[in-house]
Design a protein around this motif. Structure first.
Motif, PDB file in Angstrom:
ATOM      1  N   CYS A  44       0.845  -1.197   0.000  1.00 34.24           N
ATOM      2  CA  CYS A  44       0.000   0.000   0.000  1.00 34.24           C
ATOM      3  C   CYS A  44       0.881   1.248   0.000  1.00 34.24           C
ATOM      4  O   CYS A  44       1.953   1.262   0.618  1.00 34.24           O
ATOM      5  N   HIS A  46       0.120   3.939   1.403  1.00 35.33           N
ATOM      6  CA  HIS A  46      -0.116   4.674   2.653  1.00 35.33           C
ATOM      7  C   HIS A  46       0.797   4.172   3.763  1.00 35.33           C
ATOM      8  O   HIS A  46       1.470   4.964   4.425  1.00 35.33           O
ATOM      9  N   GLN A  47       0.837   2.864   3.949  1.00 36.22           N
ATOM     10  CA  GLN A  47       1.735   2.253   4.917  1.00 36.22           C
ATOM     11  C   GLN A  47       2.195   0.911   4.362  1.00 36.22           C
ATOM     12  O   GLN A  47       1.682   0.457   3.342  1.00 36.22           O
ATOM     13  N   VAL A  49       1.739  -2.239   4.008  1.00 36.68           N
ATOM     14  CA  VAL A  49       0.725  -3.272   4.181  1.00 36.68           C
ATOM     15  C   VAL A  49       0.549  -3.988   2.835  1.00 36.68           C
ATOM     16  O   VAL A  49       0.557  -3.350   1.782  1.00 36.68           O
ATOM     17  N   CYS A  65      -7.010  -2.023   0.341  1.00 35.28           N
ATOM     18  CA  CYS A  65      -6.083  -2.235   1.442  1.00 35.28           C
ATOM     19  C   CYS A  65      -6.907  -2.553   2.694  1.00 35.28           C
ATOM     20  O   CYS A  65      -7.808  -1.803   3.050  1.00 35.28           O
ATOM     21  N   LYS A  67      -6.102  -2.432   5.732  1.00 39.44           N
ATOM     22  CA  LYS A  67      -5.830  -1.710   6.975  1.00 39.44           C
ATOM     23  C   LYS A  67      -6.722  -0.483   7.169  1.00 39.44           C
ATOM     24  O   LYS A  67      -7.360  -0.334   8.206  1.00 39.44           O
ATOM     25  N   HIS A  68      -6.753   0.394   6.161  1.00 38.28           N
ATOM     26  CA  HIS A  68      -7.575   1.607   6.301  1.00 38.28           C
ATOM     27  C   HIS A  68      -8.583   1.762   5.177  1.00 38.28           C
ATOM     28  O   HIS A  68      -9.250   2.788   5.086  1.00 38.28           O
ATOM     29  N   GLY A  69      -8.647   0.806   4.282  1.00 35.91           N
ATOM     30  CA  GLY A  69      -9.734   0.796   3.300  1.00 35.91           C
ATOM     31  C   GLY A  69      -9.519   1.556   2.011  1.00 35.91           C
ATOM     32  O   GLY A  69     -10.455   1.668   1.219  1.00 35.91           O
ATOM     33  N   SER A  70      -8.321   2.082   1.763  1.00 33.27           N
ATOM     34  CA  SER A  70      -8.101   2.703   0.458  1.00 33.27           C
ATOM     35  C   SER A  70      -8.218   1.644  -0.627  1.00 33.27           C
ATOM     36  O   SER A  70      -7.771   0.513  -0.449  1.00 33.27           O
ATOM     37  N   PRO A  83      -7.339   6.842   2.909  1.00 32.68           N
ATOM     38  CA  PRO A  83      -6.315   7.863   3.130  1.00 32.68           C
ATOM     39  C   PRO A  83      -5.142   7.832   2.144  1.00 32.68           C
ATOM     40  O   PRO A  83      -4.337   8.750   2.146  1.00 32.68           O
TER      41      PRO A  83
HETATM   42  S1  FES Z   1      -2.155   1.156   5.076  1.00 33.25           S
HETATM   43 FE1  FES Z   1      -3.295   0.996   3.253  1.00 33.25          FE
HETATM   44  S2  FES Z   1      -4.787   2.531   3.451  1.00 33.25           S
HETATM   45 FE2  FES Z   1      -3.585   2.753   5.230  1.00 33.25          FE
END
Ligand code: FES
Length: 105
Positions: A44, A46-47, A49, A65, A67-70, A83
């Protein structure tokens, strides 16, 4: 110049499923949707993942993703929802002689 890497036979990929593969230490999420194949970086933006552990939206050709749904476009890697704001890399996929090949730079 991109290096073509054979990542498995077509039959090893179920439709609407994702498989994580590694090419020279680079993790790639390979997705099959009917006769179309997609390959995106399995990380991802974002992080750190793994996208291949998330959900696939095959009709929309997106991967989520967990983890946070992006969600990310399987076509061009662009983020479709926050995010995450940056794209993930995409790789060219081809099918030849019953095998799936990925072009890795
Ligand atoms: S780690 Fe993928 S959207 Fe935050």
């Amino acid at each position: 110049m991109a290096k073509l890497t054979k990542v498995g036979s077509v039959d090893e990929f179920d439709t609407c499923s994702v498989k994580r593969i590694e090419v020279d230490g680079l993790a790639i999420a390979v997705v099959r949707i009917d006769d179309d194949f997609f390959a995106v970086g399995d990380r991802c933006s974002h992080q750190d993942v793994s996208l291949s552990e998330g959900e696939l939206f095959c009709e929309d050709r997106e991967i989520e993703c967990y983890k946070h749904g992006s969600t990310f476009s399987l076509t061009d890697g662009s983020p479709q929802s926050l995010p995450a704001t940056k794209p993930v890399p995409t790789f060219e996929v081809s099918v030849a002689e019953g095998h799936v090949w990925i072009a890795v730079p």
